[in-house]
Design an enzyme around this catalytic site. Structure first.
Site, PDB file in Angstrom:
ATOM      1  N   GLY A   1       0.814  -1.199   0.000  1.00 24.55           N
ATOM      2  CA  GLY A   1       0.000   0.000   0.000  1.00 24.55           C
ATOM      3  C   GLY A   1       0.847   1.247   0.000  1.00 24.55           C
TER       4      GLY A   1
ATOM      5  N   GLY B   1      -0.256   2.572   7.438  1.00 24.05           N
ATOM      6  CA  GLY B   1      -0.210   1.776   8.667  1.00 24.05           C
ATOM      7  C   GLY B   1       0.289   0.370   8.499  1.00 24.05           C
TER       8      GLY B   1
ATOM      9  CB  SER C   1      -6.045   3.270 -16.198  1.00 25.15           C
ATOM     10  OG  SER C   1      -5.177   4.251 -15.664  1.00 25.15           O
TER      11      SER C   1
ATOM     12  CE  LYS D   1      -6.828   4.423 -11.859  1.00 29.82           C
ATOM     13  NZ  LYS D   1      -6.896   3.571 -13.070  1.00 29.82           N
TER      14      LYS D   1
END
Length: 791
Positions: free
Chosen positions: A358, A363, A681, A724
């Protein structure tokens, strides 16, 4: 050279010499090997007086000197003895007097010169007598310091050379003077000048000899100290043996043996430790291998071969710990609890290798600490960022100087148990160079089928790593090698929505920053409006690291006020943030009210979260081809080419005039040109921008789109849907066009986000164009477009 009376001039052969000066009244042996020197000696021997002039070369490296390569003053000498030995002519000469060269009469086959004598004036006086005595005194000190290299006393010297100038010449031949200094003595115009020169030379020589003596004394003292310590140690060892006492080394070895007897070690490890301990007993303490062997045995004794942390898995408590430490992350928490349930039902099950992927600040590291706390395991963290050397993980072989175990074994030794939780942070930042590939070393470490007999290069004994709970973290999976990724179970930690950041800030970040700043909740209050402004205008990230940093700055500013004596509680209003944090640092891509033809709104994913991209297209009259700008990557460039090809191929369907393609080029630009962009994309947004440009019809300003395209007109799924969607929401855009296959990804969105957004799912490009450009007439019958009001 001045003219001299004809009767005082002498014509004699010249003997060139190198690196030496012949003084009058002194004997000196020479050897002649050069043709010029040999011929000069033979010519002198043929004369009645056997006389020649000895001249010193200025440049000793010159093999065939010329008339200008000699000093102008030399010594007339007489050959006393001469012999030949293996083609080399050896002879003894005695200096007679100083002479000055008047003229070279010949140069071949040897030098012959006309010279005149240079008698030294018979000067005297009190100054010369004082200098003479001082020279004798200094010479005595030099000869005393130079013993036994110069076995001559000052009494012997003064007996041989009572006259001052003779003493100077004799000392000049004894001292280690260079050629220029010896020549200066020979050329001295008077006795007092020669004595002064010798006085300076002797003073310098005394300083050099004193320094050499001091260095020699220091070396001798150090050697004597080592010998003395060695003798004392031997005597101490003998005394201890007579008294029945043990030396420090024997006591240390005995202590290691006692620890070895009490240690719980596997049989193979115990045998190796006993063998190494026996070798240690035979080594002298000063041996280089002594400390290496002792350190190796201590490592074996300190490793937790049989010691484990008792695991009591309490699922309700584990759920409580995860909820206390982290907000959201529902799917990640559920996966962790599932694995804890498996370990509770089957304690022998191998722990999985979890990989948290991530953006920064979501975290990942703190989540690993929470899992360790929920399991009751010891937590150890290793940062792999920038690691290039495979030996950092596997260790160095003990044959190398400075060898040490790898970081995995070191972490286990620090933990003190063989089942800790080890977090391998930043696994995507591993390097690779000539020292090996650390990622390949991780293949064995993280493979449960191999790591039960892991051998560290330093330890060289099998250690079981299968009981360790490994967790890895990464910002992106692209750099991670496929074989390594195959051994891990990937759990994606996506970015937080604004509502989630609000809750995290109120529950965790603000209390933590208040504590660090020494403030109480009553002294500082940050309302929700102010928090929203900090989140939206002062930070741009998927995680909360920058948010916590901004809150820390606010807390420190307020703490300064209280430290200066103010006591009134502070409530930070939104309009006060500019004074506390400075000007706003994030310019949001707000909804463009007016969208000119040729502009479409796209969405992109970055490690810091989602971004809104406005793709702009412009016609170039009389131009040719496709021009792309905006720091686009290779994949994004190919998407633009595919988009242009699709529009051109379907010009009749879209109602376009093909002549516009032939008469003009096209330029596509994606703003924020300094930021690299790549990925497939943006394909649908590029098609929409090009179609809008050629048809002069605007795209909807309230709609953003994302999806990969094919030349056949299909819209393929993409990644990063959550990020997004959140980026579009931040920019005030509430209508999104997504690939049909990404409909299932909406489950990851918070409920409040899905309620605000309108999603249009498309399978073909024609559907995208219908939804994005309402005024565009597409004659091709397209499948029914699916729309959703709330997702």
């Amino acid at each position: 050279m001045s003219a001299a009376p004809e009767e005082t001039l002498l014509e004699v052969p010249v003997l060139p010499i190198r690196n030496a000066v012949l003084f009058p009244h002194l004997f000196r042996p020479f050897s002649a090997g050069r043709p010029q020197s040999t011929a000069a000696v033979e010519a002198a021997m043929a004369g009645p007086e056997k006389a020649l002039v000895v001249l010193t070369q200025k440049d000793a490296t010159k093999e065939v000197p010329g008339p200008d390569d000699f000093y102008s003053i030399g010594t007339r000498a007489v050959i006393k003895k001469m012999a030949r030995n293996d083609g080399l002519m050896e002879f003894l000469v005695q200096g007679i007097e100083r002479v000055a060269i008047v003229k070279f009469e010949q140069t071949e086959p040897f030098f012959r010169a006309r010279v005149r004598p240079l008698p030294v004036p018979d000067d005297g006086g009190t100054e010369m007598e004082a200098t003479h005595r001082s020279v004798i005194e200094l010479a005595g000190k030099v000869l005393e310091l130079a013993q036994p290299e110069v076995p001559v006393t000052i009494a012997q010297l003064t007996a041989q050379a009572a006259e001052p100038l003779q003493l100077v010449y004799l000392l000049g031949s004894i001292l280690s003077l260079d050629v220029s200094r010896e020549q200066a003595l020979l050329e001295a115009p008077s006795r007092i000048e020669a004595l002064r020169l010798m006085h300076g030379y002797l003073t310098h020589e005394i300083q050099v000899l004193h320094l050499r003596q001091r260095i020699s004394s220091q070396v001798q003292t150090e050697m004597s100290k080592e010998q003395r310590e060695y003798m004392l140690r031997q005597q101490l060892r003998a005394i201890q043996e007579e008294l029945g006492e043990k030396s420090a080394e024997k006591a240390e070895v005995e202590l290691l043996r006692q620890r070895l007897q009490k240690a719980e070690l596997p049989d193979a490890v115990r045998r190796e430790a006993e063998r190494e301990l026996g070798r240690l007993e035979r080594l002298p303490p000063i041996a280089p291998d002594y400390q290496l062997a002792r350190t190796y045995i201590e490592l074996i004794l300190e490793l937790p071969w049989q010691k484990s942390t008792p695991e009591v898995i309490d699922l309700p408590r584990a759920r409580q710990v995860l909820d206390e430490d982290h907000y959201g992350l529902k799917e990640v928490k559920e996966r962790i609890l599932e694995q804890l349930a498996v370990l509770k039902l089957n304690p022998r099950a191998n722990a999985p290798i979890l990989c948290f992927v991530g953006p920064p600040g979501v975290g990942k590291t703190s989540l690993g600490q929470s899992i360790a706390r929920a399991l009751g395991r010891v937590f150890e963290r290793l940062s792999l960022g920038g690691m290039h050397d495979e030996a950092e993980l596997r260790g160095h072989r003990r044959t190398y100087i400075g060898a040490m175990p790898g970081r995995i074994i070191q972490a286990i030794r620090r933990a003190g148990v063989n089942n800790p939780m080890i977090m391998l942070d930043e696994v995507d930042k591993l390097g690779q160079d000539f020292r090996g590939d650390p990622a390949s070393a991780l293949l064995e470490i993280l493979d449960s089928a191999q790591n039960n007999t892991f051998r560290d290069n330093y330890l060289d004994l099998p250690f079981d790593l299968s009981k360790i709970f490994f967790i890895t973290t990464a910002n992106s999976l692209e750099p991670v090698p496929r074989p390594l990724l195959d051994r891990m179970e990937v759990l994606a930690l996506t970015g937080y929505s604004e509502e989630e950041k609000l809750v995290i800030a109120e529950r965790y970040l603000i209390p933590r920053q208040l504590t660090q700043a020494g403030l109480t909740p009553e002294q500082l209050r940050i309302p929700t409006d102010s928090l929203r402004r900090i989140i939206g205008r002062y930070t741009r990230e998927a995680g909360v690291r920058q948010l916590e940093r901004a809150l820390g700055r606010v807390a420190r500013k307020i703490a300064l006020r209280f430290a200066e004596g103010k006591t009134d509680p502070v409530t930070v209003q939104a309009q006060e943030l500019a004074d506390l944090l400075g000007p706003e640092r994030v310019r949001l891509e707000q909804l463009r009210k007016e969208m000119p033809a040729g502009v479409a709104t796209g969405l992109a994913w970055t490690e810091a979260g989602g971004e809104v991209l406005y793709i702009e297209a412009s016609l170039l009259p009389d131009g040719r081809g496709l021009t792309l700008t905006g720091h686009l990557g290779e994949v994004m460039r190919e998407s633009a080419q595919a988009a242009l090809s699709y529009v051109w191929a379907h010009a009749d369907i879209l109602g376009l005039n093909p002549a516009r393609f032939r008469k003009s080029g096209i330029h596509i630009h994606v703003p924020a040109g300094a930021v690299p962009k790549d990925g497939p994309s943006a394909g649908v947004a590029m098609v929409a921008a090009i179609a809008s440009l050629y048809t002069d019809r605007r795209t909807r300003s309230d709609t953003a789109m994302t999806g990969e395209i094919t030349l056949g007109g299909l819209v393929l799924p993409i990644g990063g849907v959550r990020e997004k969607v959140l980026a579009a929401r931040r920019a005030g855009i509430h209508r999104l066009i997504l690939p049909r296959d990404n409909e299932q990804d909406l489950r990851e969105l918070p409920a409040e986000v899905k309620q605000e957004m309108q999603f249009v799912f498309c399978e073909r490009i024609e559907e995208v164009l219908r939804a994005a450009i309402p005024d565009l007439a597409i004659r091709l019958a397209a499948p029914t477009m699916a729309a959703s009001g709330s997702g």
